[in-house]
Design a protein around this motif. Structure first.
Motif, short mmCIF file in Angstrom:
data_model
loop_
_atom_site.label_atom_id
_atom_site.label_comp_id
_atom_site.label_asym_id
_atom_site.label_seq_id
_atom_site.Cartn_x
_atom_site.Cartn_y
_atom_site.Cartn_z
N GLY A 1 -59.61 -37.52 -9.40
CA GLY A 1 -60.92 -37.89 -9.94
C GLY A 1 -61.31 -36.98 -11.09
O GLY A 1 -60.52 -36.20 -11.61
N GLU A 2 -62.57 -37.09 -11.47
CA GLU A 2 -63.11 -36.33 -12.59
C GLU A 2 -63.27 -34.85 -12.21
O GLU A 2 -63.73 -34.53 -11.12
CB GLU A 2 -64.47 -36.88 -13.01
CG GLU A 2 -64.42 -38.24 -13.65
CD GLU A 2 -63.86 -38.21 -15.06
OE1 GLU A 2 -64.06 -37.20 -15.79
OE2 GLU A 2 -63.21 -39.20 -15.44
N LEU A 3 -62.92 -33.98 -13.15
CA LEU A 3 -63.24 -32.57 -12.99
C LEU A 3 -64.74 -32.42 -13.18
O LEU A 3 -65.29 -32.90 -14.18
CB LEU A 3 -62.52 -31.73 -14.04
CG LEU A 3 -61.07 -31.44 -13.75
CD1 LEU A 3 -60.41 -30.81 -14.97
CD2 LEU A 3 -60.93 -30.53 -12.55
N PRO A 4 -65.42 -31.81 -12.26
CA PRO A 4 -66.87 -31.65 -12.42
C PRO A 4 -67.19 -30.79 -13.63
O PRO A 4 -66.65 -29.68 -13.77
CB PRO A 4 -67.29 -30.94 -11.13
CG PRO A 4 -66.16 -31.07 -10.18
CD PRO A 4 -64.93 -31.25 -11.00
N PRO A 5 -68.03 -31.26 -14.52
CA PRO A 5 -68.40 -30.45 -15.69
C PRO A 5 -69.08 -29.15 -15.28
O PRO A 5 -69.10 -28.19 -16.04
CB PRO A 5 -69.34 -31.34 -16.49
CG PRO A 5 -69.68 -32.49 -15.62
CD PRO A 5 -68.68 -32.56 -14.52
N GLU A 6 -69.59 -29.09 -14.07
CA GLU A 6 -70.25 -27.88 -13.57
C GLU A 6 -69.29 -26.68 -13.52
O GLU A 6 -69.74 -25.54 -13.51
CB GLU A 6 -70.84 -28.14 -12.18
CG GLU A 6 -72.01 -29.09 -12.16
CD GLU A 6 -71.62 -30.58 -12.20
OE1 GLU A 6 -72.56 -31.40 -12.19
OE2 GLU A 6 -70.42 -30.91 -12.24
N LEU A 7 -67.98 -26.93 -13.50
CA LEU A 7 -67.02 -25.82 -13.54
C LEU A 7 -67.21 -24.98 -14.79
O LEU A 7 -67.01 -23.77 -14.77
CB LEU A 7 -65.58 -26.36 -13.50
CG LEU A 7 -65.06 -26.82 -12.14
CD1 LEU A 7 -63.76 -27.58 -12.31
CD2 LEU A 7 -64.88 -25.64 -11.21
N ASN B 1 -52.25 -31.85 -9.13
CA ASN B 1 -53.34 -32.72 -8.70
C ASN B 1 -53.48 -33.81 -9.76
O ASN B 1 -52.77 -33.83 -10.75
CB ASN B 1 -54.65 -31.93 -8.57
CG ASN B 1 -54.66 -31.06 -7.34
OD1 ASN B 1 -54.75 -31.56 -6.23
ND2 ASN B 1 -54.56 -29.75 -7.53
N SER B 2 -54.39 -34.72 -9.56
CA SER B 2 -54.59 -35.83 -10.50
C SER B 2 -56.01 -35.83 -11.03
O SER B 2 -56.74 -36.80 -10.89
CB SER B 2 -54.28 -37.16 -9.80
OG SER B 2 -52.96 -37.19 -9.36
N PHE B 3 -56.40 -34.73 -11.65
CA PHE B 3 -57.75 -34.63 -12.19
C PHE B 3 -57.83 -35.25 -13.58
O PHE B 3 -56.86 -35.24 -14.34
CB PHE B 3 -58.21 -33.18 -12.27
CG PHE B 3 -58.48 -32.56 -10.93
CD1 PHE B 3 -59.46 -33.07 -10.10
CD2 PHE B 3 -57.77 -31.45 -10.50
CE1 PHE B 3 -59.73 -32.50 -8.87
CE2 PHE B 3 -58.03 -30.88 -9.28
CZ PHE B 3 -59.01 -31.40 -8.46
N LEU B 4 -59.01 -35.75 -13.91
CA LEU B 4 -59.30 -36.28 -15.23
C LEU B 4 -60.48 -35.51 -15.79
O LEU B 4 -61.27 -34.95 -15.05
CB LEU B 4 -59.68 -37.76 -15.14
CG LEU B 4 -58.68 -38.69 -14.47
CD1 LEU B 4 -59.31 -40.05 -14.22
CD2 LEU B 4 -57.44 -38.82 -15.33
N GLY B 5 -60.61 -35.50 -17.10
CA GLY B 5 -61.77 -34.88 -17.72
C GLY B 5 -61.45 -33.59 -18.42
O GLY B 5 -60.30 -33.18 -18.52
N GLU B 6 -62.50 -32.95 -18.92
CA GLU B 6 -62.37 -31.72 -19.68
C GLU B 6 -63.21 -30.62 -19.05
O GLU B 6 -64.15 -30.88 -18.33
CB GLU B 6 -62.85 -31.94 -21.12
CG GLU B 6 -62.05 -32.96 -21.87
CD GLU B 6 -62.57 -33.19 -23.27
OE1 GLU B 6 -63.60 -32.58 -23.65
OE2 GLU B 6 -61.95 -33.96 -23.99
#
Length: 162
Positions: free
Chosen positions: A122-128, A142-147
């Motif tokens: 899923g999406e990487l939380p932008p909160e990171l 893993n299968s993360f998406l996003g920036e």
């Protein structure tokens, strides 16, 4: 000496790097006596939100994540002694399935996290990107998406997606 099938030289190196990154962080202890632990509602709720996003836990890691034990004594969670806040979250090699909760961003003292060889997606939380103390991330296999932006240069130096 042969390594167990779930370990590799690379995974041992990554764990060692996580240890070194955290070792040189101030206010770090491996464990604190349970009698001195004070509550930290924000960190506890953030960890429970992370647990809630896990849909399968075949090795039973999350069974210790409950109210009968202070969250600083939960498996794979390390707290700093001074503030009793989570500084390390290492869920690697526990075959967890699910997604990463955006509530991870509430672990404001988090310095290192490793999710290597879990089965999160899923999406990487932008909160990171808001975790200013973060020095080590390992999300490989893993299968993360996003920036992840913005992110500090110190974190970028130890970022590993494999």
């Amino acid at each position: 000496m042969t390594l167990p099938s779930h370990l590799s030289k690379t995974s041992i190196l990554h764990s060692f790097l996580l240890f070194i990154a955290i070792l040189f962080a101030p206010s770090f202890t491996l464990a604190a006596p349970s009698s001195s632990l004070r509550g930290n509602k924000t960190d506890r709720l953030a960890l429970l939100a992370i647990k809630a996003q896990i849909t399968d836990d075949p090795l039973g890691l999350m069974s210790s994540w409950n109210d009968s034990v202070h969250f600083c004594n939960w498996k794979c969670v390390i707290c700093g002694q001074l503030h009793q806040k989570v500084i390390t979250l290492n869920l690697s090699y526990h075959e967890l399935v699910g997604s990463l909760s955006p509530h991870i961003g509430n672990l404001t003292f988090l310095r290192g996290t490793s999710l290597e060889k879990t089965y999160l997606q899923g999406e990487l939380p932008p909160e990171l990107g808001c975790l200013l103390r973060l020095k080590y991330l390992n999300f490989s296999n893993n299968s993360f998406l996003g920036e992840l932006w913005p992110i500090s240069l110190a974190t970028l130096a130890l970022l590993y997606f494999g």
